[in-house]
Design a protein around this motif. Structure first.
Motif, PDB file in Angstrom:
ATOM      1  N   CYS A 168      17.144   4.409 -34.079  1.00  0.00           N
ATOM      2  CA  CYS A 168      16.568   4.986 -35.290  1.00  0.00           C
ATOM      3  C   CYS A 168      16.023   3.860 -36.166  1.00  0.00           C
ATOM      4  O   CYS A 168      16.708   2.872 -36.415  1.00  0.00           O
ATOM      5  CB  CYS A 168      17.608   5.800 -36.047  1.00  0.00           C
ATOM      6  SG  CYS A 168      16.932   6.632 -37.501  1.00  0.00           S
ATOM      7  N   ARG A 214      14.474   4.603 -39.272  1.00  0.00           N
ATOM      8  CA  ARG A 214      14.251   5.147 -40.613  1.00  0.00           C
ATOM      9  C   ARG A 214      15.062   4.385 -41.649  1.00  0.00           C
ATOM     10  O   ARG A 214      16.041   3.718 -41.343  1.00  0.00           O
ATOM     11  CB  ARG A 214      14.622   6.624 -40.631  1.00  0.00           C
ATOM     12  CG  ARG A 214      13.685   7.418 -39.700  1.00  0.00           C
ATOM     13  CD  ARG A 214      13.917   8.884 -39.738  1.00  0.00           C
ATOM     14  NE  ARG A 214      13.618   9.382 -41.074  1.00  0.00           N
ATOM     15  CZ  ARG A 214      14.069  10.532 -41.544  1.00  0.00           C
ATOM     16  NH1 ARG A 214      14.832  11.283 -40.801  1.00  0.00           N
ATOM     17  NH2 ARG A 214      13.770  10.924 -42.747  1.00  0.00           N
ATOM     18  N   CYS A 217      20.268   7.161 -42.065  1.00  0.00           N
ATOM     19  CA  CYS A 217      19.104   7.866 -42.604  1.00  0.00           C
ATOM     20  C   CYS A 217      19.482   9.316 -42.904  1.00  0.00           C
ATOM     21  O   CYS A 217      20.605   9.744 -42.635  1.00  0.00           O
ATOM     22  CB  CYS A 217      17.957   7.808 -41.603  1.00  0.00           C
ATOM     23  SG  CYS A 217      18.282   8.733 -40.098  1.00  0.00           S
ATOM     24  N   ASP A 261      18.701  11.998 -41.375  1.00  0.00           N
ATOM     25  CA  ASP A 261      19.066  12.776 -40.182  1.00  0.00           C
ATOM     26  C   ASP A 261      20.477  12.471 -39.690  1.00  0.00           C
ATOM     27  O   ASP A 261      21.129  13.319 -39.085  1.00  0.00           O
ATOM     28  CB  ASP A 261      18.088  12.501 -39.040  1.00  0.00           C
ATOM     29  CG  ASP A 261      16.705  13.076 -39.314  1.00  0.00           C
ATOM     30  OD1 ASP A 261      16.601  13.991 -40.161  1.00  0.00           O
ATOM     31  OD2 ASP A 261      15.746  12.613 -38.679  1.00  0.00           O
ATOM     32  N   HIS A 262      20.954  11.249 -39.934  1.00  0.00           N
ATOM     33  CA  HIS A 262      22.250  10.838 -39.400  1.00  0.00           C
ATOM     34  C   HIS A 262      23.351  10.708 -40.458  1.00  0.00           C
ATOM     35  O   HIS A 262      24.502  10.465 -40.113  1.00  0.00           O
ATOM     36  CB  HIS A 262      22.106   9.494 -38.660  1.00  0.00           C
ATOM     37  CG  HIS A 262      21.157   9.569 -37.518  1.00  0.00           C
ATOM     38  ND1 HIS A 262      20.020   8.805 -37.460  1.00  0.00           N
ATOM     39  CD2 HIS A 262      21.148  10.337 -36.398  1.00  0.00           C
ATOM     40  CE1 HIS A 262      19.367   9.077 -36.347  1.00  0.00           C
ATOM     41  NE2 HIS A 262      20.030  10.004 -35.687  1.00  0.00           N
TER      42      HIS A 262
END
Length: 113
Positions: A15, A17, A25, A27-28
């Motif tokens: 990732c 981002r 980020c 999403d995580h």
């Protein structure tokens, strides 16, 4: 004078981002704080297991495998008389056998309060 920090990249593999929270980020990142702690959810899960294995069969047997409101013997469930969310307990004294229709009506009454 302090210099602004450089943007960090999410630590999850692959990732790229920018970090939002907890080194990850959007999403995580972990879910925001919830109202129940992990400790309370474990207690709830343990109580539910006791309810399913011990209390539910005892309530069905005690109530003669019939709905205590209408007497039906179809689609039976075991219901908390006082909902757990309102301080009800997970023991036999707070259990009653209801058919699906009566359970739906009781749930509607509980929500209206």
């Amino acid at each position: 004078m302090t210099l602004p920090r450089a943007a960090q990249i999410c630590y999850r593999a692959g990732c790229t981002r920018t970090v939002v929270r907890a080194g990850q980020c959007g999403d995580h990142a972990p879910a925001p704080w919830s109202r129940t702690s992990a400790r309370n959810s474990l207690r709830h899960a343990a109580a539910r297991r006791v309810w399913e294995r011990r209390v539910r069969p005892q309530a069905l047997r005690r109530d003669g495998y019939a709905c205590v409101w209408c007497g039906s013997q179809e689609a039976l469930t075991v219901d908390h008389i006082t909902p757990v969310s309102r301080g009800g307990t997970w023991d036999l004294t707070n259990a009653q056998t209801l058919c699906a229709g009566c359970h739906r009506d009781k749930t509607a009454e509980d929500r209206a309060l």
